[in-house]
Design a protein around this motif. Structure first.
Motif, mmCIF file in Angstrom:
data_model
loop_
_atom_site.group_PDB
_atom_site.id
_atom_site.type_symbol
_atom_site.label_atom_id
_atom_site.label_comp_id
_atom_site.label_asym_id
_atom_site.label_seq_id
_atom_site.Cartn_x
_atom_site.Cartn_y
_atom_site.Cartn_z
ATOM 1 N N ILE A 1 32.815 -82.853 40.765
ATOM 2 C CA ILE A 1 31.948 -81.725 40.458
ATOM 3 C C ILE A 1 31.468 -81.905 39.035
ATOM 4 O O ILE A 1 32.258 -82.148 38.130
ATOM 5 C CB ILE A 1 32.706 -80.394 40.610
ATOM 6 N N GLN A 2 30.156 -81.829 38.860
ATOM 7 C CA GLN A 2 29.573 -81.995 37.535
ATOM 8 C C GLN A 2 28.314 -81.142 37.435
ATOM 9 O O GLN A 2 27.784 -80.694 38.445
ATOM 10 C CB GLN A 2 29.248 -83.459 37.282
ATOM 11 N N PRO A 3 27.834 -80.910 36.206
ATOM 12 C CA PRO A 3 26.600 -80.137 36.047
ATOM 13 C C PRO A 3 25.419 -80.829 36.725
ATOM 14 O O PRO A 3 25.320 -82.052 36.725
ATOM 15 C CB PRO A 3 26.395 -80.101 34.533
ATOM 16 N N ASP A 4 24.538 -80.044 37.322
ATOM 17 C CA ASP A 4 23.297 -80.566 37.910
ATOM 18 C C ASP A 4 22.257 -80.571 36.796
ATOM 19 O O ASP A 4 21.792 -79.525 36.358
ATOM 20 C CB ASP A 4 22.860 -79.673 39.067
ATOM 21 N N MET A 5 21.927 -81.736 36.299
ATOM 22 C CA MET A 5 21.014 -81.860 35.158
ATOM 23 C C MET A 5 19.605 -81.364 35.464
ATOM 24 O O MET A 5 18.848 -81.041 34.557
ATOM 25 C CB MET A 5 20.946 -83.322 34.686
ATOM 26 N N ASN A 6 19.248 -81.266 36.750
ATOM 27 C CA ASN A 6 17.914 -80.787 37.127
ATOM 28 C C ASN A 6 17.857 -79.277 37.318
ATOM 29 O O ASN A 6 16.780 -78.709 37.412
ATOM 30 C CB ASN A 6 17.453 -81.487 38.410
ATOM 31 N N GLN A 7 19.025 -78.631 37.412
ATOM 32 C CA GLN A 7 19.090 -77.195 37.651
ATOM 33 C C GLN A 7 20.135 -76.571 36.724
ATOM 34 O O GLN A 7 21.308 -76.499 37.070
ATOM 35 C CB GLN A 7 19.461 -76.917 39.110
ATOM 36 N N PRO A 8 19.737 -76.107 35.542
ATOM 37 C CA PRO A 8 20.706 -75.495 34.634
ATOM 38 C C PRO A 8 21.485 -74.362 35.316
ATOM 39 O O PRO A 8 20.917 -73.566 36.056
ATOM 40 C CB PRO A 8 19.835 -74.958 33.500
ATOM 41 N N GLY A 9 22.791 -74.329 35.086
ATOM 42 C CA GLY A 9 23.641 -73.315 35.691
ATOM 43 C C GLY A 9 24.145 -73.671 37.077
ATOM 44 O O GLY A 9 24.944 -72.954 37.656
ATOM 45 N N HIS A 10 23.652 -74.781 37.635
ATOM 46 C CA HIS A 10 24.070 -75.241 38.952
ATOM 47 C C HIS A 10 24.968 -76.473 38.798
ATOM 48 O O HIS A 10 25.040 -77.076 37.738
ATOM 49 C CB HIS A 10 22.851 -75.608 39.805
ATOM 50 N N LYS A 11 25.631 -76.856 39.886
ATOM 51 C CA LYS A 11 26.535 -78.008 39.894
ATOM 52 C C LYS A 11 26.157 -78.995 40.983
ATOM 53 O O LYS A 11 25.405 -78.665 41.901
ATOM 54 C CB LYS A 11 27.986 -77.560 40.133
ATOM 55 N N GLU A 12 26.699 -80.206 40.863
ATOM 56 C CA GLU A 12 26.600 -81.240 41.887
ATOM 57 C C GLU A 12 28.006 -81.582 42.365
ATOM 58 O O GLU A 12 28.948 -81.565 41.575
ATOM 59 C CB GLU A 12 26.008 -82.538 41.328
#
Length: 75
Positions: A1-12
């Motif tokens: 689980i890591q930050p989604d760089m294309n969607q601030p506040g979302h995760k990948e």
């Protein structure tokens, strides 16, 4: 689980499956007992789900002869 760089506040959620034939294995992402997203493992056995909001999710692998619940986790 890591930050989604294309969607601030979302995760990948990224993962990899080893030790099985990769052919036609689906990865299903469930949230609140509803299917949230689904993808096929790629040729290397990897998968990714992007644009996820914080919540509890369940991962399930399925194929012609298998169904494996990988458990529930917090994003």
């Amino acid at each position: 689980i890591q930050p989604d760089m294309n969607q601030p506040g979302h995760k990948e959620v990224l993962g990899s499956v080893v030790g099985t034939t990769i052919n036609a294995i689906h990865v299903h992402l469930w949230k609140n007992e509803q299917l949230n997203a689904s993808t096929l493992l790629d040729e290397m056995g990897s998968f990714v789900f992007t644009n996820l909001l914080p919540d509890r999710y369940t991962l399930i692998l399925s194929g012609a002869t298998i169904k494996i619940n990988l458990g529930t986790f917090q994003v």
